[in-house]
Write a protein that holds these residues in place. Structure first.
Motif, PDB file in Angstrom:
ATOM      1  N   LYS A   9       0.821  -1.210   0.000  1.00  0.00           N
ATOM      2  CA  LYS A   9       0.000   0.000   0.000  1.00  0.00           C
ATOM      3  C   LYS A   9       0.852   1.256   0.000  1.00  0.00           C
ATOM      4  O   LYS A   9       0.420   2.301  -0.459  1.00  0.00           O
ATOM      5  CB  LYS A   9      -0.925   0.001   1.219  1.00  0.00           C
ATOM      6  CG  LYS A   9      -2.032  -1.029   1.147  1.00  0.00           C
ATOM      7  CD  LYS A   9      -2.933  -0.918   2.373  1.00  0.00           C
ATOM      8  CE  LYS A   9      -4.074  -1.925   2.292  1.00  0.00           C
ATOM      9  NZ  LYS A   9      -4.946  -1.847   3.485  1.00  0.00           N
ATOM     10  N   ALA A  10       2.048   1.173   0.564  1.00  0.00           N
ATOM     11  CA  ALA A  10       2.912   2.343   0.642  1.00  0.00           C
ATOM     12  C   ALA A  10       3.796   2.465  -0.596  1.00  0.00           C
ATOM     13  O   ALA A  10       4.772   3.194  -0.586  1.00  0.00           O
ATOM     14  CB  ALA A  10       3.769   2.283   1.898  1.00  0.00           C
ATOM     15  N   GLY A  11       3.464   1.743  -1.674  1.00  0.00           N
ATOM     16  CA  GLY A  11       4.242   1.857  -2.898  1.00  0.00           C
ATOM     17  C   GLY A  11       4.148   3.237  -3.505  1.00  0.00           C
ATOM     18  O   GLY A  11       5.047   3.679  -4.211  1.00  0.00           O
ATOM     19  N   CYS A  12       3.042   3.934  -3.261  1.00  0.00           N
ATOM     20  CA  CYS A  12       2.878   5.309  -3.749  1.00  0.00           C
ATOM     21  C   CYS A  12       2.273   6.159  -2.644  1.00  0.00           C
ATOM     22  O   CYS A  12       1.252   5.800  -2.052  1.00  0.00           O
ATOM     23  CB  CYS A  12       1.986   5.342  -4.983  1.00  0.00           C
ATOM     24  SG  CYS A  12       1.763   7.006  -5.674  1.00  0.00           S
ATOM     25  N   VAL A  13       2.919   7.267  -2.368  1.00  0.00           N
ATOM     26  CA  VAL A  13       2.470   8.208  -1.350  1.00  0.00           C
ATOM     27  C   VAL A  13       2.233   9.551  -2.023  1.00  0.00           C
ATOM     28  O   VAL A  13       3.019   9.964  -2.882  1.00  0.00           O
ATOM     29  CB  VAL A  13       3.532   8.359  -0.232  1.00  0.00           C
ATOM     30  CG1 VAL A  13       3.105   9.416   0.777  1.00  0.00           C
ATOM     31  CG2 VAL A  13       3.785   7.026   0.460  1.00  0.00           C
ATOM     32  N   VAL A  14       1.159  10.223  -1.643  1.00  0.00           N
ATOM     33  CA  VAL A  14       0.872  11.556  -2.177  1.00  0.00           C
ATOM     34  C   VAL A  14       0.912  12.555  -1.032  1.00  0.00           C
ATOM     35  O   VAL A  14       0.180  12.412  -0.049  1.00  0.00           O
ATOM     36  CB  VAL A  14      -0.508  11.604  -2.869  1.00  0.00           C
ATOM     37  CG1 VAL A  14      -0.762  13.018  -3.423  1.00  0.00           C
ATOM     38  CG2 VAL A  14      -0.597  10.580  -3.985  1.00  0.00           C
ATOM     39  N   ILE A  66      -2.686   8.965   0.835  1.00  0.00           N
ATOM     40  CA  ILE A  66      -2.759  10.422   0.770  1.00  0.00           C
ATOM     41  C   ILE A  66      -2.382  10.995   2.129  1.00  0.00           C
ATOM     42  O   ILE A  66      -3.009  10.670   3.142  1.00  0.00           O
ATOM     43  CB  ILE A  66      -4.172  10.902   0.390  1.00  0.00           C
ATOM     44  CG1 ILE A  66      -4.678  10.169  -0.852  1.00  0.00           C
ATOM     45  CG2 ILE A  66      -4.165  12.413   0.178  1.00  0.00           C
ATOM     46  CD1 ILE A  66      -3.917  10.450  -2.108  1.00  0.00           C
ATOM     47  N   VAL A  67      -1.368  11.834   2.160  1.00  0.00           N
ATOM     48  CA  VAL A  67      -0.941  12.491   3.393  1.00  0.00           C
ATOM     49  C   VAL A  67      -1.348  13.956   3.306  1.00  0.00           C
ATOM     50  O   VAL A  67      -0.912  14.681   2.414  1.00  0.00           O
ATOM     51  CB  VAL A  67       0.587  12.385   3.595  1.00  0.00           C
ATOM     52  CG1 VAL A  67       0.995  13.045   4.908  1.00  0.00           C
ATOM     53  CG2 VAL A  67       1.017  10.928   3.578  1.00  0.00           C
ATOM     54  N   SER A  68      -2.219  14.385   4.204  1.00  0.00           N
ATOM     55  CA  SER A  68      -2.738  15.748   4.163  1.00  0.00           C
ATOM     56  C   SER A  68      -1.770  16.732   4.815  1.00  0.00           C
ATOM     57  O   SER A  68      -1.434  16.609   5.990  1.00  0.00           O
ATOM     58  CB  SER A  68      -4.093  15.822   4.866  1.00  0.00           C
ATOM     59  OG  SER A  68      -4.558  17.158   4.898  1.00  0.00           O
ATOM     60  N   LEU A  69      -1.334  17.697   4.026  1.00  0.00           N
ATOM     61  CA  LEU A  69      -0.483  18.779   4.532  1.00  0.00           C
ATOM     62  C   LEU A  69      -1.263  20.086   4.569  1.00  0.00           C
ATOM     63  O   LEU A  69      -0.667  21.151   4.736  1.00  0.00           O
ATOM     64  CB  LEU A  69       0.749  18.958   3.626  1.00  0.00           C
ATOM     65  CG  LEU A  69       1.530  17.695   3.277  1.00  0.00           C
ATOM     66  CD1 LEU A  69       2.706  18.052   2.362  1.00  0.00           C
ATOM     67  CD2 LEU A  69       2.028  17.004   4.531  1.00  0.00           C
TER      68      LEU A  69
END
Length: 356
Positions: free
Chosen positions: A22-27, A145-148
């Motif tokens: 699941k952590a193959g792609c991070v946004v 998706i990491v919210s900044l």
């Protein structure tokens, strides 16, 4: 997939990724510069706890390289390393493409995300994701998706700042007691870019390996002693317009953002309304639990809630909402908006309200 906070991301990246991990792609989505930098460092540290080889961390731009080239890089085995992290900025360059080119990019990305390279953590960086597009929906389904984006919700910013402050302290070689972290977050309205230099100052003051206390924060951080929303509540409650304008000038000189200032005042007004609804005789510790704030802040809220009528607080919230709308609509004179707001908030109560 649900959005993650930056401080939770490293927990998902710590273990070596397997196929279709699941952590193959991070946004990284949002415009908070400190959270973006913290997230980048967290990803690298989680993937390489013993230190990252220079060649295993790649930084590039979608605008410069193109998505097809970046996906090819993600599928290329890293040199002399079992793992690599590939940061690709300027996601907006894809969303700016024409319909056909954007559809082709989506197909390329979907093919990769269906079977991501197990040795690569691909990090796509965006100022924001347009929730209406198929590309964004694809990322929401198949990437982390990491919210900044903390927005203007002061309570959310303060809550998010707490774990970030603890991380700052660890990076500086010190620890910080929870009460001190909460105080630092509150007095600087959760603004991490302002908190970071204050943390450096506090860490130097207490010394390596020591613990930062609430007393240290009060002694060293100017905003902990002045320019707080509760000081502003006292000024507005007294109706001292001249003092309020001086306070406003100080905030602007200290670099406070007008939208954030209005958000902080609106949060304060809501807390004062909540405090007015507490049963008579509620002490500061009981109020702290109900208001979700530290006991000393709850005591200030209780005191100030008695000094401003409910009608005046409700009128103030309406004025704050109007000011917020003007500022977000691109008003080119934000200081004038704030000065007009101060005039409204310091107006004398109507005669009928005063008579009661």
């Amino acid at each position: 997939m649900p959005e993650l906070r930056p401080d939770k991301l490293s927990q998902l990246l710590a273990a070596p990724p397997g196929k279709k991990n699941k952590a193959g792609c991070v946004v990284l989505s949002g415009d908070d510069a400190y959270l973006r930098d913290m997230s980048r460092k967290g990803i690298i540290n989680a993937c390489f706890p013993d230190g990252a080889p220079d060649w295993a961390v790649i930084r590039t731009s979608i605008r410069d390289e193109g998505l097809d080239r970046i996906l090819a890089m993600a599928q290329s085995y890293p040199m002399l390393s079992p793992r690599q992290v590939l940061f690709a900025s300027d996601w907006e360059a894809i969303e700016e493409l024409g319909d056909d080119a954007r559809d082709a990019a989506r197909t390329q990305l979907e093919t990769y995300l269906d079977d991501p390279a197990p040795f690569t953590v691909l990090v796509l960086e965006a100022t924001r994701l347009d929730q209406r597009t198929k590309l964004s929906k694809l990322l929401e389904e198949k990437a982390l998706i990491v919210s900044l984006d903390l927005g203007d919700d002061i309570q959310r910013k303060v809550q998010t700042a707490a774990p970030a402050i603890a991380e700052m302290a660890r990076n500086a070689g010190v620890t910080i007691e929870p009460q001190a972290a909460a105080q630092l977050a509150e007095c600087l309205n959760g603004a991490l870019e302002r908190i970071a230099p204050e943390m450096d100052k506090l860490a130097t003051y207490v010394g390596e390996g020591k613990r930062i206390t609430a007393t240290d924060v009060t002694a060293l951080v100017p905003a902990a002693k002045s320019y707080t929303v509760w000081q502003l509540a006292e000024i507005l409650g007294s109706g001292e317009r001249g003092r309020a304008f001086t306070f406003l000038d100080g905030l602007l000189r200290d670099g406070e953002e007008p939208v954030a200032m209005v958000g902080a005042m609106a949060w304060m007004y809501r807390k004062l309304l909540e405090a007015q609804e507490l049963p008579a005789g509620t002490n500061s510790y009981a109020a702290a639990g109900r208001l979700r704030m530290r006991a000393e802040m709850a005591e200030l809220a209780l005191r100030q809630s008695r000094a401003i009528s409910r009608e005046r607080l409700l009128r103030g919230l309406q004025a704050l909402a109007e000011a917020d709308s003007r500022l977000k609509s691109g008003n080119r004179a934000p200081r004038a908006v704030l000065e007009f707001l101060i005039m409204e908030l310091t107006q004398a109560q109507p005669a009928r309200a005063a008579a009661r």
